[in-house]
Design a protein around this motif. Structure first.
Motif, short mmCIF file in Angstrom:
data_model
loop_
_atom_site.label_atom_id
_atom_site.label_comp_id
_atom_site.label_asym_id
_atom_site.label_seq_id
_atom_site.Cartn_x
_atom_site.Cartn_y
_atom_site.Cartn_z
N ASP A 68 -12.79 5.88 -4.36
CA ASP A 68 -13.75 4.79 -4.29
C ASP A 68 -13.13 3.51 -3.72
O ASP A 68 -13.73 2.84 -2.90
CB ASP A 68 -14.34 4.51 -5.68
N GLY A 69 -11.93 3.18 -4.13
CA GLY A 69 -11.30 1.95 -3.67
C GLY A 69 -9.96 2.16 -3.04
O GLY A 69 -9.16 1.23 -2.93
N GLU A 70 -9.67 3.40 -2.60
CA GLU A 70 -8.36 3.71 -2.04
C GLU A 70 -8.48 4.82 -1.01
O GLU A 70 -9.28 5.74 -1.17
CB GLU A 70 -7.42 4.14 -3.17
N LEU A 71 -7.67 4.72 0.03
CA LEU A 71 -7.58 5.78 1.04
C LEU A 71 -6.11 5.96 1.38
O LEU A 71 -5.39 4.97 1.55
CB LEU A 71 -8.38 5.42 2.29
N GLN A 72 -5.66 7.21 1.46
CA GLN A 72 -4.26 7.51 1.76
C GLN A 72 -4.17 8.39 2.99
O GLN A 72 -5.00 9.30 3.16
CB GLN A 72 -3.60 8.24 0.60
N VAL A 73 -3.16 8.12 3.79
CA VAL A 73 -2.86 9.00 4.93
C VAL A 73 -1.39 9.38 4.86
O VAL A 73 -0.56 8.64 4.33
CB VAL A 73 -3.18 8.36 6.30
N SER A 74 -1.08 10.54 5.43
CA SER A 74 0.31 10.93 5.61
C SER A 74 0.66 10.64 7.07
O SER A 74 -0.19 10.74 7.95
CB SER A 74 0.53 12.40 5.27
N GLY A 75 1.90 10.25 7.30
CA GLY A 75 2.33 9.91 8.65
C GLY A 75 3.56 10.70 9.06
O GLY A 75 4.41 11.04 8.23
N SER A 76 3.67 10.97 10.33
CA SER A 76 4.76 11.76 10.88
C SER A 76 5.89 10.87 11.41
O SER A 76 5.67 10.05 12.31
CB SER A 76 4.23 12.62 12.03
N TYR A 77 7.05 11.07 10.87
CA TYR A 77 8.25 10.38 11.37
C TYR A 77 8.52 10.80 12.81
O TYR A 77 8.74 9.97 13.69
CB TYR A 77 9.44 10.70 10.46
N ALA A 78 8.49 12.11 13.06
CA ALA A 78 8.85 12.64 14.38
C ALA A 78 7.99 12.06 15.50
O ALA A 78 8.49 11.80 16.60
CB ALA A 78 8.77 14.17 14.38
#
Length: 150
Positions: free
Chosen positions: A31-41
């Motif tokens: 509801d009040g948060e969104l998360q993403v994963s990110g690629s170092y490479a």
């Protein structure tokens, strides 16, 4: 990743094609948060750390995505843009990472809705931070504006 995250991620890549090149994947929408994963490479630079421009772009994208999702849930239409941003780089990022966006204050959301419905324009502050190896490596604050295009 649930159907909600997969569907929203696909829509993000369609609305802003460049985001596909950032190597991010939406891992959670709340509801009040969104998360993403990110690629170092996909985001490392000549110093073997994540490029500051990528960190800024991913922070903006994650924050925009949270607000865009809430706007869609509320049944609003309009154009959402970033008006202003500040980012602080605290530590280098040496591996895959996460970006977490949150509303600055949950009390701001009803005011945002009211302002938009009355004036056709509203602004809201969204915070985000990059986490790598359980440490916050950068903080972001952005002012986003939703408006009815003429």
């Amino acid at each position: 990743m649930t159907i909600l995250e997969a569907t929203f991620e696909q829509k993000l890549f369609e609305l802003i094609p460049q985001t596909r090149n950032l190597g991010i994947h939406i891992t959670h929408i709340g509801d009040g948060e969104l998360q993403v994963s990110g690629s170092y490479a996909l985001n490392k630079n000549h110093l073997d750390i994540v490029f500051g421009g990528s960190i800024a772009a991913i922070s903006i994208t994650t924050a925009w995505s949270l607000l865009q999702h809430k706007i869609q849930q509320a049944g609003l239409t309009g154009s959402l843009v970033i008006k202003q941003q500040e980012i602080k780089f605290l530590l280098p990022v040496h591996s895959d990472f996460e970006c977490v966006a949150t509303l600055q204050s949950v009390e701001d959301w009803p005011l945002f809705l009211e302002s938009y419905r009355q004036r056709g324009r509203a602004k809201l502050i969204i915070n985000a931070h990059i986490v790598c190896e359980s440490r916050i490596t950068s903080t972001f604050q952005g002012v986003f504006v939703l408006y009815q295009p003429s």
